[in-house]
Write an enzyme that holds these catalytic residues in place. Structure first.
Site, PDB file in Angstrom:
ATOM      1  CG  HIS A   1      36.619  40.625  37.106  1.00 18.40           C
ATOM      2  ND1 HIS A   1      36.821  41.807  36.429  1.00 18.40           N
ATOM      3  CD2 HIS A   1      35.292  40.396  37.063  1.00 18.40           C
ATOM      4  CE1 HIS A   1      35.647  42.271  35.995  1.00 18.40           C
ATOM      5  NE2 HIS A   1      34.707  41.430  36.378  1.00 18.40           N
TER       6      HIS A   1
ATOM      7  CG  ASP B   1      42.732  41.441  33.050  1.00 19.59           C
ATOM      8  OD1 ASP B   1      42.302  42.569  32.741  1.00 19.59           O
ATOM      9  OD2 ASP B   1      42.266  40.771  33.987  1.00 19.59           O
TER      10      ASP B   1
ATOM     11  CG  HIS C   1      40.196  40.895  42.723  1.00 19.47           C
ATOM     12  ND1 HIS C   1      40.433  40.596  44.045  1.00 19.47           N
ATOM     13  CD2 HIS C   1      40.549  42.206  42.557  1.00 19.47           C
ATOM     14  CE1 HIS C   1      40.922  41.660  44.663  1.00 19.47           C
ATOM     15  NE2 HIS C   1      40.993  42.655  43.795  1.00 19.47           N
TER      16      HIS C   1
ATOM     17  CG  ASP D   1      39.176  38.282  33.410  1.00 19.16           C
ATOM     18  OD1 ASP D   1      38.479  37.244  33.458  1.00 19.16           O
ATOM     19  OD2 ASP D   1      38.984  39.266  34.139  1.00 19.16           O
TER      20      ASP D   1
ATOM     21  CD  GLU E   1      41.197  41.111  38.112  1.00 24.67           C
ATOM     22  OE1 GLU E   1      40.548  42.010  38.700  1.00 24.67           O
ATOM     23  OE2 GLU E   1      40.857  40.637  37.020  1.00 24.67           O
TER      24      GLU E   1
END
EC number: 2.7.7.7
Length: 226
Positions: free
Chosen positions: A149, A7, A57, A154, A9
């Site tokens: 997030h 994942d 985030h 995640d 950001e």
């Protein structure tokens, strides 16, 4: 099979518009089981953090100011993922951003095979919400710690979701270990008695009875082959 749940950001939604990766989180799986090996890094995006992205985030300019640029840890990232299959929620988004960062660093684009868990979820739950939070709720994955997030968190949640989408812990109903242990115990404790072979030659009476039976057969198939 080695897989990497991944994942990112970012500072926004479009890498072609100059938005950058600010966090990458990876979890290693082997045969869908987490090995405990991870890769996690924050990056200085070399641009101001838009307020909308920070709301998602929580990563501020101040927090990221002393973090390295993506290019400084690109070798470590590529070494960790290797040629493993990637497991990503909305894969085109993350792959697009990572490929843009790799291009800036003078590296080839990702060639790894990948699984998009959004597509998996849509096939399994047609017409229903397939966000990570929605899937956690539907599949019984505890996401109570996800207030914002975060790439590593995640990835951890997605690893559990991916397991459940593949059949989950109920694939063997927890019996595999017990069955294996019972098999070992049986092999150790069981004594096999080998009997001598029995004679199988027919008696004269049995041969005569068989010949009489064959005479009564109408149109036997072995005669057709002649």
């Amino acid at each position: 099979m080695r897989e990497i749940v991944l994942d990112t950001e970012t500072t926004g939604l479009d890498p072609q518009a100059g938005h950058r990766v600010v966090e990458v989180g990876c979890i290693e799986l082997f045969n869908t089981v987490a090995t405990g090996k991870t890769f996690h890094a924050y990056f200085n995006p070399e641009m101001p953090m838009p307020a909308g992205a920070q709301d998602v985030h929580g990563l501020s300019d101040e927090f990221l100011a002393d973090k390295p640029p993506f290019a400084d840890r690109v070798h470590e990232f590529l070494e960790f993922i290797g040629d493993a299959r990637l497991v990503i929620h909305n894969a085109q988004f993350d792959i697009g951003f990572l490929n843009a960062e790799l291009e800036r660093a003078g590296k080839p684009k990702l060639a790894n095979a990948y699984i998009d868990t959004v597509s998996m979820a849509r096939r399994k739950f047609p017409g229903q919400r397939v966000s990570l939070d929605a899937l956690c709720e539907r599949l019984g994955v505890d996401n109570s710690s996800r207030t914002k997030h975060g790439a590593l968190l995640d990835s951890e949640l997605l690893a559990e979701v991916y397991l459940e989408l593949n059949g989950g812990r109920q694939r063997d109903l927890g019996l595999a270990a017990g069955v294996a242990a019972a098999a070992v115990e049986l092999a150790v404790t069981t004594t096999v008695t080998i009997r001598p072979p029995r004679p199988h030659a027919p008696t004269e009476l049995e041969l005569a009875a068989h010949a009489e039976f064959v005479k009564r057969l109408k149109d036997p198939i072995w005669l057709k082959a002649e």
